[in-house]
Design an enzyme around this catalytic site. Structure first.
Site: not given
Ligand code: PGA
Length: 256
Positions: A13, A15, A96, A98, A167, A173, A215
């Site tokens: 992903n 982003k 997600h 976010e 998640e 993040g 992460s």
């Molecule tokens: P990250 O993001 O691996 O940077 O923690 C994971 C995600 O948002 O799917």
């Protein structure tokens, strides 16, 4: 190394990165070059929507990062499920954390899922608790996120196009040392399949693929794949680094 016999799916992903189409093409081909030999793994990348068409048509499947909750019309700035499908994506991430933080409720998410399914997209539905408490309230939060989507599907058959990505919001993040333990992820995989079984039926529940995301890096990915009982991974930051992302795919290939 003990093999799982699974064909893992590894999703990157990106982003809102990178800034330019040129950079996106460079990262994409660097990843492609490194991972083409890992034939036992299904590879997917979710680039920013404007880059989908240019990157589509290669051995790596394309995924959108979101779609609108409306099919078409006066929604300036939104992108529909049919549009991303037509641009060359076969998958879409919905729910997600976010997007949830930006205002997507369970109701909006379930609308997005039905439009995505109707457009012929495979859905990666993200679920996860904001924080863990000692009284297992977090399980209720995850259950509600699953129920709101699976209980309104038009028919049981549509469930086969949905993967649930666990998640935990606190791990997205964050620091690479602070991911849940593989045993905790394994428990969540069982829980998610159980909830889907209760809503639909046992066979569908057991068949629903569950991914982990939050992460991930090339070190923790190996243990999570090996001991977390997941069917795939959703990788954020490390999917923009061709070396690290290829390493994660290599682990999945070895364990397949
Ligand atoms: P990250 O993001 O691996 O940077 O923690 C994971 C995600 O948002 O799917």
């Amino acid at each position: 190394m003990v093999k799982s016999g699974k064909k893992y799916t590894i999703v990157g992903n990106w982003k809102m990165n990178p800034d330019t189409l040129d950079d996106a093409k460079k990262i994409f081909s660097a990843i492609s070059r490194r991972v083409s030999k890992y034939s036992k793994v299904h590879k997917v990348i979710a680039p920013p929507a404007p880059f989908i068409t240019t990157l589509a048509g290669k051995k790596i499947s394309l995924c959108a990062q979101d779609v609108s909750s409306e099919p078409r019309g006066a929604r300036t700035g939104s992108i529909s499920a049919l549009e991303v499908k037509s641009a060359g994506a076969n998958f879409v991430i919905i729910g997600h954390s976010e997007r949830r933080a930006a205002g997507d409720s369970d109701e909006i998410i379930s609308k997005k899922v039905s439009l995505a399914l109707a457009a012929g997209l495979r859905v990666i539905l993200c679920v996860g608790e904001t924080q863990r408490d000692g009284h297992a309230m977090y399980l209720r939060e995850v259950r509600e996120q699953i129920v709101s989507v699976f209980s309104v599907l038009p028919d049981k058959k549509s469930a086969q196009w949905i993967t649930v990505a666990y998640e935990p919001v606190w791990a997205v993040g964050g620091s690479y040392e602070n991911t849940p333990k593989p045993g905790d992820i394994h428990e969540m995989v069982i829980f998610i399949k159980k909830v889907v079984s209760e809503i639909l039926d046992k066979k569908t529940g057991l068949r629903t693929p569950v991914f982990y995301g939050g992460s991930l890096d090339s070190e923790n990915a190996l243990t999570i794949l090996r001991d977390g009982a997941v069917d795939g991974l959703l990788v954020g930051r490390q999917s923009l680094d061709p070396v690290a992302f290829a390493k994660i795919i290599e682990h999945a290939n070895k364990l397949s």
